[in-house]
Scaffold this active site. Structure first.
Site, PDB file in Angstrom:
ATOM      1  N   CYS A 147     -83.602   1.059   6.357  1.00 16.36           N
ATOM      2  CA  CYS A 147     -82.722   0.927   7.521  1.00 16.36           C
ATOM      3  C   CYS A 147     -82.533   2.257   8.246  1.00 16.36           C
ATOM      4  O   CYS A 147     -82.222   2.275   9.443  1.00 16.36           O
ATOM      5  CB  CYS A 147     -81.375   0.351   7.096  1.00 16.36           C
ATOM      6  SG  CYS A 147     -81.452  -1.400   6.654  1.00 16.36           S
ATOM      7  N   CYS A 206     -79.886   2.384   3.446  1.00 15.16           N
ATOM      8  CA  CYS A 206     -81.079   2.447   2.610  1.00 15.16           C
ATOM      9  C   CYS A 206     -82.194   3.185   3.352  1.00 15.16           C
ATOM     10  O   CYS A 206     -82.147   3.337   4.579  1.00 15.16           O
ATOM     11  CB  CYS A 206     -81.528   1.052   2.194  1.00 15.16           C
ATOM     12  SG  CYS A 206     -82.465   0.130   3.449  1.00 15.16           S
ATOM     13  N   GLY A 226     -79.008 -20.690 -19.273  1.00 11.62           N
ATOM     14  CA  GLY A 226     -79.151 -22.098 -18.912  1.00 11.62           C
ATOM     15  C   GLY A 226     -78.349 -22.524 -17.709  1.00 11.62           C
ATOM     16  O   GLY A 226     -78.042 -23.713 -17.561  1.00 11.62           O
ATOM     17  N   CYS A 285     -76.209  -0.581   6.750  1.00  9.81           N
ATOM     18  CA  CYS A 285     -76.909  -0.195   5.508  1.00  9.81           C
ATOM     19  C   CYS A 285     -77.502   1.201   5.659  1.00  9.81           C
ATOM     20  O   CYS A 285     -78.058   1.544   6.708  1.00  9.81           O
ATOM     21  CB  CYS A 285     -78.011  -1.211   5.211  1.00  9.81           C
ATOM     22  SG  CYS A 285     -79.001  -0.837   3.742  1.00  9.81           S
ATOM     23  N   ASP A 289     -84.281 -18.395 -27.454  1.00 11.15           N
ATOM     24  CA  ASP A 289     -83.466 -19.597 -27.346  1.00 11.15           C
ATOM     25  C   ASP A 289     -84.225 -20.650 -26.549  1.00 11.15           C
ATOM     26  O   ASP A 289     -85.332 -20.406 -26.067  1.00 11.15           O
ATOM     27  CB  ASP A 289     -82.138 -19.284 -26.637  1.00 11.15           C
ATOM     28  CG  ASP A 289     -82.339 -18.876 -25.185  1.00 11.15           C
ATOM     29  OD1 ASP A 289     -83.437 -18.366 -24.852  1.00 11.15           O
ATOM     30  OD2 ASP A 289     -81.426 -19.063 -24.374  1.00 11.15           O
ATOM     31  N   ASP A 300     -86.183  -9.942 -21.687  1.00  9.95           N
ATOM     32  CA  ASP A 300     -85.792 -11.291 -22.093  1.00  9.95           C
ATOM     33  C   ASP A 300     -86.739 -11.762 -23.183  1.00  9.95           C
ATOM     34  O   ASP A 300     -87.764 -11.140 -23.453  1.00  9.95           O
ATOM     35  CB  ASP A 300     -85.742 -12.245 -20.901  1.00  9.95           C
ATOM     36  CG  ASP A 300     -87.061 -12.367 -20.171  1.00  9.95           C
ATOM     37  OD1 ASP A 300     -88.094 -11.954 -20.725  1.00  9.95           O
ATOM     38  OD2 ASP A 300     -87.073 -12.879 -19.035  1.00  9.95           O
ATOM     39  N   SER A 301     -86.401 -12.851 -23.824  1.00  4.23           N
ATOM     40  CA  SER A 301     -87.036 -13.191 -25.095  1.00  4.23           C
ATOM     41  C   SER A 301     -88.292 -14.030 -24.978  1.00  4.23           C
ATOM     42  O   SER A 301     -89.016 -14.216 -25.949  1.00  4.23           O
ATOM     43  CB  SER A 301     -86.040 -13.963 -25.953  1.00  4.23           C
ATOM     44  OG  SER A 301     -85.769 -15.225 -25.348  1.00  4.23           O
ATOM     45  N   HIS A 314     -85.366  -2.780   0.665  1.00  3.25           N
ATOM     46  CA  HIS A 314     -84.062  -3.024   1.289  1.00  3.25           C
ATOM     47  C   HIS A 314     -83.224  -3.999   0.479  1.00  3.25           C
ATOM     48  O   HIS A 314     -82.041  -3.739   0.206  1.00  3.25           O
ATOM     49  CB  HIS A 314     -84.219  -3.569   2.712  1.00  3.25           C
ATOM     50  CG  HIS A 314     -82.937  -4.126   3.254  1.00  3.25           C
ATOM     51  ND1 HIS A 314     -81.925  -3.328   3.777  1.00  3.25           N
ATOM     52  CD2 HIS A 314     -82.457  -5.401   3.295  1.00  3.25           C
ATOM     53  CE1 HIS A 314     -80.904  -4.087   4.128  1.00  3.25           C
ATOM     54  NE2 HIS A 314     -81.194  -5.344   3.860  1.00  3.25           N
ATOM     55  N   ASP A 372     -78.987 -10.555 -13.321  1.00  6.31           N
ATOM     56  CA  ASP A 372     -80.374 -10.334 -12.905  1.00  6.31           C
ATOM     57  C   ASP A 372     -80.835 -11.559 -12.129  1.00  6.31           C
ATOM     58  O   ASP A 372     -80.311 -12.661 -12.323  1.00  6.31           O
ATOM     59  CB  ASP A 372     -81.308 -10.144 -14.115  1.00  6.31           C
ATOM     60  CG  ASP A 372     -81.720 -11.484 -14.723  1.00  6.31           C
ATOM     61  OD1 ASP A 372     -82.861 -11.923 -14.484  1.00  6.31           O
ATOM     62  OD2 ASP A 372     -80.885 -12.117 -15.413  1.00  6.31           O
TER      63      ASP A 372
END
Length: 376
Positions: free
Chosen positions: A314, A311, A221, A309, A143, A89-90, A340, A271
């Protein structure tokens, strides 16, 4: 760069290609603000839990260790040993989040470092230069993220300035990519739509930035003070004016329900720091809703975090053990919980993609959109 494979309503299934690989969309980007996931996950861990894109922060890496050092070490990919796509990101969000430490002018923003107070200037050119030093695949335009709600007059002026900054970003990104010693000469610049909660301002700004023919576009925003319904309304208003052959990114969002609803409205990239942050406080996501492992009822619970799950956490550990780790303030509690939650998010996106492939996304949305919002 982006291929739209199919649609179900406004929901999109696609493939994005950049210098460091191919990304199946919709996708959730795992946030490693300072080149690392908070919660002690390594680049190898990210591979193991299905991460496709890692996201890092321009402002924070500029301060520490310094983008010049990252460049000297071969760029962010080599520095953190992550060979997949990276988005940076900026620094523009810090304009919002560090509001007490900055002054905005036409040339850029004057900051006081949150670490030691030293003065920093960042404008469009500086942001592009820092991100070029980092060598990310996707660099975001500089921005201003506007607080919601904000006065209409201020939003209009801010959006006009953000557009002028985007033109400067585009020119500087092109210049940097043409240099012989650029870390990643294929770095792509994505523009950011702003306009607060004013639909007409949002639409006008989206039309203007679409004319710049950038590789991708973000809606910024949002999730900064407005309700979820207001956010969804803005996405619906802007989406028809976003180029259909370019990637669409909803910045900083969000809960599993937010993601499902935004996918239904045509968003490709997401994100959010929330899954990792929640995990560090024992708030974990399951396919039946969210749980808080610090609750006493889990003290002798032999079940995994989520019985549905698969993962690595788990598959091996019980709720009772993880609760013990939190109560004992062991670092392992955060590591396993973050693993997780990020696996859950990456897997959620895979399930969404599978349903889009099968033409059953709307059925999935009807069953899980509100279900995943529950607190157990």
């Amino acid at each position: 760069m982006f291929q739209l494979l199919k649609k179900e309503g406004s929901a999109r299934r696609g493939v994005f290609t950049c210098a460091h690989g191919t990304v199946q969309t919709p996708v959730f980007m795992n946030v490693g603000t300072q080149g690392a996931i908070k919660g002690a996950l390594s680049a190898k861990d990210l591979k193991d839990i299905g991460c496709q894109v890692e996201l890092s922060n321009t402002y924070h890496l500029h301060l520490r260790p310094g983008d010049g050092i990252v460049r000297q070490m071969g760029g962010l990919h080599k520095f953190m040993t992550w060979d997949g796509p990276i988005l940076t990101d900026s620094g523009g969000f810090q304009v919002f989040s560090l509001s007490s430490l900055r002054k905005i002018k036409e040339e850029g923003v004057y900051f006081a470092s949150h670490i030691d107070g030293h003065k920093i200037f960042m404008g469009p050119e500086e942001s592009m230069q820092i991100q070029s030093n980092l060598g990310s695949d996707i660099c975001m335009a500089f921005d201003e993220c506007i607080e919601n709600p904000s006065p209409r007059d201020y939003v209009l002026k801010s959006v006009d300035r953000t557009y002028r900054w985007l033109v400067r970003c585009k020119n500087e990104n092109a210049r940097l990519n043409s240099l012989p010693d650029t870390v990643n000469p294929q770095q792509m610049l994505w523009g950011i739509n702003q306009g607060g909660t004013y639909k007409d301002i949002r639409i006008d700004h989206m039309k203007r930035i679409a004319d710049l023919d950038l590789p991708g576009y973000a809606i910024g925003g949002l999730a900064v003070g407005e309700t979820a319904e207001e956010m969804y309304d803005i996405i619906e208003a802007v989406e028809p004016y976003m180029p259909s052959d370019k990637t669409r990114y909803l910045m900083g969002v969000g809960t599993p329900t937010n993601i499902i609803e935004a996918v239904a409205r045509g968003v490709d990239f997401f994100d959010c720091v929330m899954p990792a942050r929640n995990a560090r406080h024992a708030r974990l996501f399951t396919w039946d809703g969210a749980i808080n492992l610090k609750n006493a009822k889990y003290e002798t619970d032999p079940l995994p975090i989520d019985p549905h799950c698969d993962c690595p956490v788990c598959q091996r550990y019980s709720r009772a053990y993880l609760r013990h780790l939190f109560k004992a303030e062991e670092m392992l509690a955060m590591r396993l919980s973050v693993m997780h939650n990020l696996y859950f998010y990456n897997n959620l996106m895979q399930v969404i993609r599978d349903h889009l492939d099968a033409g059953t996304f709307q059925q999935f949305r009807a069953e899980y959109s509100q279900r995943l919002d529950r607190k157990i």
